[in-house]
Design a protein around this motif. Structure first.
Motif, PDB file in Angstrom:
ATOM      1  N   UNK A   1       0.823  -1.211   0.000  1.00 54.74           N
ATOM      2  CA  UNK A   1       0.000   0.000   0.000  1.00 54.74           C
ATOM      3  C   UNK A   1       0.857   1.260   0.000  1.00 54.74           C
ATOM      4  N   UNK A   2       1.997   1.215   0.663  1.00 49.04           N
ATOM      5  CA  UNK A   2       2.881   2.375   0.681  1.00 49.04           C
ATOM      6  C   UNK A   2       3.390   2.743  -0.696  1.00 49.04           C
ATOM      7  N   UNK A   3       3.671   1.733  -1.527  1.00 46.47           N
ATOM      8  CA  UNK A   3       4.176   1.982  -2.873  1.00 46.47           C
ATOM      9  C   UNK A   3       3.048   2.362  -3.836  1.00 46.47           C
ATOM     10  N   UNK A   4       1.887   1.754  -3.668  1.00 44.49           N
ATOM     11  CA  UNK A   4       0.789   1.965  -4.615  1.00 44.49           C
ATOM     12  C   UNK A   4      -0.096   3.151  -4.256  1.00 44.49           C
TER      13      UNK A   4
ATOM     14  N   UNK B   1     -11.769 -11.951 -16.026  1.00 37.60           N
ATOM     15  CA  UNK B   1     -12.050 -10.680 -16.715  1.00 37.60           C
ATOM     16  C   UNK B   1     -12.450  -9.529 -15.790  1.00 37.60           C
ATOM     17  N   UNK B   2     -12.894  -9.825 -14.573  1.00 37.95           N
ATOM     18  CA  UNK B   2     -13.330  -8.768 -13.668  1.00 37.95           C
ATOM     19  C   UNK B   2     -12.292  -8.412 -12.604  1.00 37.95           C
ATOM     20  N   UNK B   3     -11.151  -9.108 -12.613  1.00 33.40           N
ATOM     21  CA  UNK B   3     -10.132  -8.869 -11.592  1.00 33.40           C
ATOM     22  C   UNK B   3      -8.858  -8.311 -12.209  1.00 33.40           C
ATOM     23  N   UNK B   4      -8.288  -7.332 -11.541  1.00 36.26           N
ATOM     24  CA  UNK B   4      -7.025  -6.734 -11.973  1.00 36.26           C
ATOM     25  C   UNK B   4      -6.135  -6.547 -10.745  1.00 36.26           C
ATOM     26  N   UNK B   5      -5.290  -7.541 -10.428  1.00 42.39           N
ATOM     27  CA  UNK B   5      -4.479  -7.451  -9.217  1.00 42.39           C
ATOM     28  C   UNK B   5      -3.347  -6.432  -9.346  1.00 42.39           C
ATOM     29  N   UNK B   6      -3.126  -5.658  -8.296  1.00 40.67           N
ATOM     30  CA  UNK B   6      -1.990  -4.735  -8.248  1.00 40.67           C
ATOM     31  C   UNK B   6      -0.744  -5.437  -7.727  1.00 40.67           C
ATOM     32  N   UNK B   7      -0.926  -6.235  -6.684  1.00 42.51           N
ATOM     33  CA  UNK B   7       0.220  -6.964  -6.135  1.00 42.51           C
ATOM     34  C   UNK B   7      -0.265  -8.161  -5.329  1.00 42.51           C
ATOM     35  N   UNK B   8       0.597  -9.163  -5.264  1.00 43.17           N
ATOM     36  CA  UNK B   8       0.504 -10.251  -4.292  1.00 43.17           C
ATOM     37  C   UNK B   8       1.901 -10.368  -3.712  1.00 43.17           C
ATOM     38  N   UNK B   9       2.051 -10.197  -2.403  1.00 45.19           N
ATOM     39  CA  UNK B   9       3.382 -10.195  -1.799  1.00 45.19           C
ATOM     40  C   UNK B   9       3.407 -11.063  -0.547  1.00 45.19           C
TER      41      UNK B   9
ATOM     42  N   UNK C   1      -2.512  -8.874  -0.601  1.00 45.08           N
ATOM     43  CA  UNK C   1      -2.765  -8.477  -1.988  1.00 45.08           C
ATOM     44  C   UNK C   1      -3.657  -7.253  -2.031  1.00 45.08           C
ATOM     45  N   UNK C   2      -3.625  -6.590  -3.177  1.00 41.33           N
ATOM     46  CA  UNK C   2      -4.601  -5.557  -3.531  1.00 41.33           C
ATOM     47  C   UNK C   2      -5.093  -5.894  -4.930  1.00 41.33           C
ATOM     48  N   UNK C   3      -6.419  -5.873  -5.094  1.00 43.57           N
ATOM     49  CA  UNK C   3      -7.021  -6.306  -6.351  1.00 43.57           C
ATOM     50  C   UNK C   3      -8.164  -5.370  -6.705  1.00 43.57           C
ATOM     51  N   UNK C   4      -8.168  -4.894  -7.938  1.00 49.82           N
ATOM     52  CA  UNK C   4      -9.318  -4.147  -8.442  1.00 49.82           C
ATOM     53  C   UNK C   4     -10.354  -5.151  -8.931  1.00 49.82           C
ATOM     54  N   UNK C   5     -11.559  -5.036  -8.399  1.00 50.24           N
ATOM     55  CA  UNK C   5     -12.660  -5.884  -8.844  1.00 50.24           C
ATOM     56  C   UNK C   5     -13.714  -4.949  -9.416  1.00 50.24           C
TER      57      UNK C   5
END
Length: 289
Positions: free
Chosen positions: A121-124, A238-246, A269-273
């Motif tokens: 979250x700090x980077x994004x 098609x409905x998910x766009x992950x930013x990161x998994x760490x 993780x952070x994911x756009x749904x």
């Protein structure tokens, strides 16, 4: 439940309890309350003599004005939930009451969070944790609780607040409450109510992938390969766009790349749904005693 809209009123109401040395628990929120928040309220009611909740949508921790304006607000329903779960005080201020000298002033402005804010979250979300530290330090100064209750879902935020409390030497204990989940494992979040039916169904994949990474880590599999596999699986939807998994170590939030670890090992993780950005985490390997 007593509702206060100013710090002065809240302090006047709590003065007697503080003088008597009563144990005050505090649950800070941004409203749109759900069962996850109520788990924090229950934890406070169980262990403290008085419970204070706050509802304040803090503008300084939002990176985009559109996200701030879209954040759900349900004041009447929030009040009903808090009353039903035994909350004693609700502090519901406006921006001027939280930041009487303007939102550029912060007791936490000069703090160094090191590796805790370098990734995820700090980077994004640049500036997000500065806003979190700013508002939480201000709320703690107003409420002056004995115990602060936070949810595990915001794992990185909890780490930052713990560091802030240590650096400012604040007289408050922090209790972390386990993430509350839906039947399919989706972490409860105020933002979930913005998901459409198909998006809500897709969001269940997030927990399944985190659980798969956690299981792989327990089996000794390579953390980087597990991260990549989870990212690929979510990107294929098609409905998910992950930013990161760490995968990281809990004490410093730096990447974990295998081998023995004294601190707990976590995957987040952070994911756009659709239009909604969701975060979640799983503790894969608990701390060694």
């Amino acid at each position: 439940m007593i509702i206060c809209t100013t710090a002065a009123e809240l302090n006047e109401r709590l003065a007697g309890a503080r003088k008597e040395g009563q144990r005050i628990g505090f649950v800070p929120t941004m409203g749109a309350l759900h069962r996850g928040h109520m788990a924090l309220i229950r934890a406070s009611v169980t262990s403290c003599e008085l419970t204070v909740a706050s509802i304040f949508v803090n503008p300084t921790q939002f990176n985009e004005a559109s996200d701030l304006s879209a954040y759900p607000r349900t004041p009447r329903a929030d009040e009903e939930l808090l009353i039903a779960h035994g909350c004693d005080f609700l502090y519901r201020p406006d921006v001027a009451d939280i930041y009487p000298n303007g939102d550029q002033e912060s007791a936490a402005a000069e703090l160094d969070f090191g590796s805790l804010t370098e990734r995820m979250e700090g980077a994004h979300r640049p500036g997000h944790f500065a806003g979190v530290a700013q508002v939480v330090s201000r709320l703690l100064d107003i409420v002056k609780p004995r115990v602060l209750f936070l949810g595990q879902k915001d794992y990185q935020q909890v780490a930052v607040i713990r560091s802030m409390v240590r650096q400012l030497d604040l007289p408050v204990m922090i209790e972390v409450v386990e993430t509350v989940r839906e039947v399919d494992g989706l972490a409860l979040s105020s933002r979930n109510r913005r998901l459409g039916p198909q998006e809500r169904k897709a969001a269940g994949l997030i927990n399944r992938q985190l659980s798969a990474v956690a299981a792989g880590l327990l089996a000794g599999w390579d953390p980087e390969k597990l991260e990549t596999a989870a990212m690929d699986a979510m990107q294929r939807h098609p409905l998910l766009n992950p930013e990161y998994v760490e995968v990281f170590t809990g004490h410093n939030l730096l990447p974990y790349r295998g081998g023995p670890a004294a601190a707990e090992i976590v995957v987040a993780c952070a994911v756009h749904c659709g239009p909604v950005r969701l975060i979640d985490n799983r503790i894969a390997i608990p701390s060694n005693p």
